[in-house]
Scaffold this active site. Structure first.
Site, PDB file in Angstrom:
ATOM      1  N   TYR A  54      -2.367   9.385   3.159  1.00 31.03           N
ATOM      2  CA  TYR A  54      -1.475   8.564   2.325  1.00 31.03           C
ATOM      3  C   TYR A  54      -0.903   7.412   3.156  1.00 31.03           C
ATOM      4  CZ  TYR A  54      -1.558  11.958  -1.534  1.00 31.03           C
ATOM      5  OH  TYR A  54      -1.934  12.750  -2.595  1.00 31.03           O
ATOM      6  N   ASN A  95       1.227  17.337  -9.286  1.00 30.79           N
ATOM      7  CA  ASN A  95       0.328  16.821 -10.330  1.00 30.79           C
ATOM      8  C   ASN A  95      -1.136  17.222 -10.124  1.00 30.79           C
ATOM      9  OD1 ASN A  95      -0.239  15.183  -8.204  1.00 30.79           O
ATOM     10  ND2 ASN A  95       0.509  13.284  -9.121  1.00 30.79           N
ATOM     11  N   HIS A 109      -5.654  14.819  -6.518  1.00 27.53           N
ATOM     12  CA  HIS A 109      -5.719  13.449  -6.003  1.00 27.53           C
ATOM     13  C   HIS A 109      -7.113  12.903  -6.265  1.00 27.53           C
ATOM     14  CE1 HIS A 109      -5.636  10.017  -3.283  1.00 27.53           C
ATOM     15  NE2 HIS A 109      -6.847  10.401  -2.917  1.00 27.53           N
ATOM     16  N   GLU A 168     -10.777   7.387   2.689  1.00 29.08           N
ATOM     17  CA  GLU A 168     -10.501   8.807   2.492  1.00 29.08           C
ATOM     18  C   GLU A 168     -11.736   9.672   2.761  1.00 29.08           C
ATOM     19  OE1 GLU A 168      -8.927   8.904  -1.499  1.00 29.08           O
ATOM     20  OE2 GLU A 168      -7.161   7.735  -0.928  1.00 29.08           O
TER      21      GLU A 168
HETATM   22  P1  ADP Z   1      -1.673   8.765  -7.615  1.00 31.41           P
HETATM   23  O1  ADP Z   1      -1.859  10.120  -6.957  1.00 31.41           O
HETATM   24  O2  ADP Z   1      -1.524   8.880  -9.109  1.00 31.41           O
HETATM   25  O3  ADP Z   1      -2.721   7.753  -7.190  1.00 31.41           O
HETATM   26  P2  ADP Z   1       0.272   7.484  -5.795  1.00 31.41           P
HETATM   27  O4  ADP Z   1      -0.855   7.230  -4.834  1.00 31.41           O
HETATM   28  O5  ADP Z   1       1.103   6.336  -6.203  1.00 31.41           O
HETATM   29  O6  ADP Z   1      -0.242   8.210  -7.116  1.00 31.41           O
HETATM   30  O7  ADP Z   1       1.249   8.573  -5.148  1.00 31.41           O
HETATM   31  C1  ADP Z   1       0.727   9.651  -4.400  1.00 31.41           C
HETATM   32  C2  ADP Z   1       1.404  10.940  -4.840  1.00 31.41           C
HETATM   33  O8  ADP Z   1       2.798  10.860  -4.498  1.00 31.41           O
HETATM   34  C3  ADP Z   1       1.384  11.236  -6.324  1.00 31.41           C
HETATM   35  O9  ADP Z   1       0.176  11.827  -6.764  1.00 31.41           O
HETATM   36  C4  ADP Z   1       2.571  12.161  -6.465  1.00 31.41           C
HETATM   37  O10 ADP Z   1       2.223  13.508  -6.119  1.00 31.41           O
HETATM   38  C5  ADP Z   1       3.553  11.618  -5.420  1.00 31.41           C
HETATM   39  N1  ADP Z   1       4.551  10.690  -5.979  1.00 31.41           N
HETATM   40  C6  ADP Z   1       4.319   9.417  -6.409  1.00 31.41           C
HETATM   41  N2  ADP Z   1       5.473   8.840  -6.828  1.00 31.41           N
HETATM   42  C7  ADP Z   1       6.465   9.746  -6.634  1.00 31.41           C
HETATM   43  C8  ADP Z   1       7.891   9.759  -6.871  1.00 31.41           C
HETATM   44  N3  ADP Z   1       8.541   8.703  -7.392  1.00 31.41           N
HETATM   45  N4  ADP Z   1       8.587  10.880  -6.558  1.00 31.41           N
HETATM   46  C9  ADP Z   1       7.971  11.937  -6.023  1.00 31.41           C
HETATM   47  N5  ADP Z   1       6.615  12.008  -5.771  1.00 31.41           N
HETATM   48  C10 ADP Z   1       5.868  10.929  -6.081  1.00 31.41           C
END
Ligand code: ADP
Length: 163
Positions: free
Chosen positions: A49, A128, A131, A142
């Protein structure tokens, strides 16, 4: 052919729904070309990340590192035409509550940003389930981070003849 990285996060492994989710990808004809189970260390999660601190701040990154470190994850590389966009479409939005029914996050959770940010609960992040690489640049970064060339395979599926 295009490739993308998918991670079934610790909640998915612990809820024992990995098979159901992998089946969704197989049904649309996407090909698994590499797969492994590991427990990501905090520095590894940070490499994965790499831009989350910039995009969401340090608190979200720290929560994410705790989330990913809660237990083993299953990581795999999928291959197929427009696979990055296809998989993101199937995954849904970051917040499961906002993800429509039919998407993985929408079908398996109703987690909200609000609950993830509530300091009175033990929740550390937006749990969620999954990824998936966001774009070509992230997919390349990645896949190189999680897999060596010798862990990625080439073979033909029957789907390639029909889909
Ligand atoms: P995605 O996984 O949908 O591509 P992002 O890369 O923006 O989303 O964020 C990585 C992960 O960080 C998300 O899948 C989620 O688990 C977590 N996350 C994102 N935004 C938040 C937030 N505002 N509060 C807490 N956890 C978050």
């Amino acid at each position: 052919m295009e490739r993308t990285l998918v991670i079934l996060k610790p909640d998915t492994v612990q809820r024992q729904v990995c098979g159901e989710i992998i089946t969704r990808f197989e049904k649309v004809g996407l090909k698994i070309v590499g797969i492994k189970m590991i427990r990501p260390a905090s520095d590894f999660a940070e490499k994965h990340y790499y831009d989350v601190k910039e995009r969401h701040g340090e608190k979200v990154l720290n929560g994410l590192k705790e989330y990913l470190g809660m237990g083993p994850v299953i990581a795999f590389v999928l291959e197929g035409p427009s696979v990055i966009e296809q998989v993101r479409k199937m995954v849904g939005k970051t917040e499961p509550f906002s993800s429509p029914p039919g998407t993985i996050r929408g079908d398996y959770s109703n987690m909200t940003y609000k609950r993830a940010d509530d300091p009175t609960t033990p929740i550390k992040s937006v749990y969620n389930l999954i990824h998936a690489s966001a774009n070509e640049k992230d997919a390349e970064h990645e896949i190189n981070l999680w897999f060596s060339d010798s862990e990625l395979w080439s073979y033909q599926t029957v789907h390639e003849l029909f889909i």
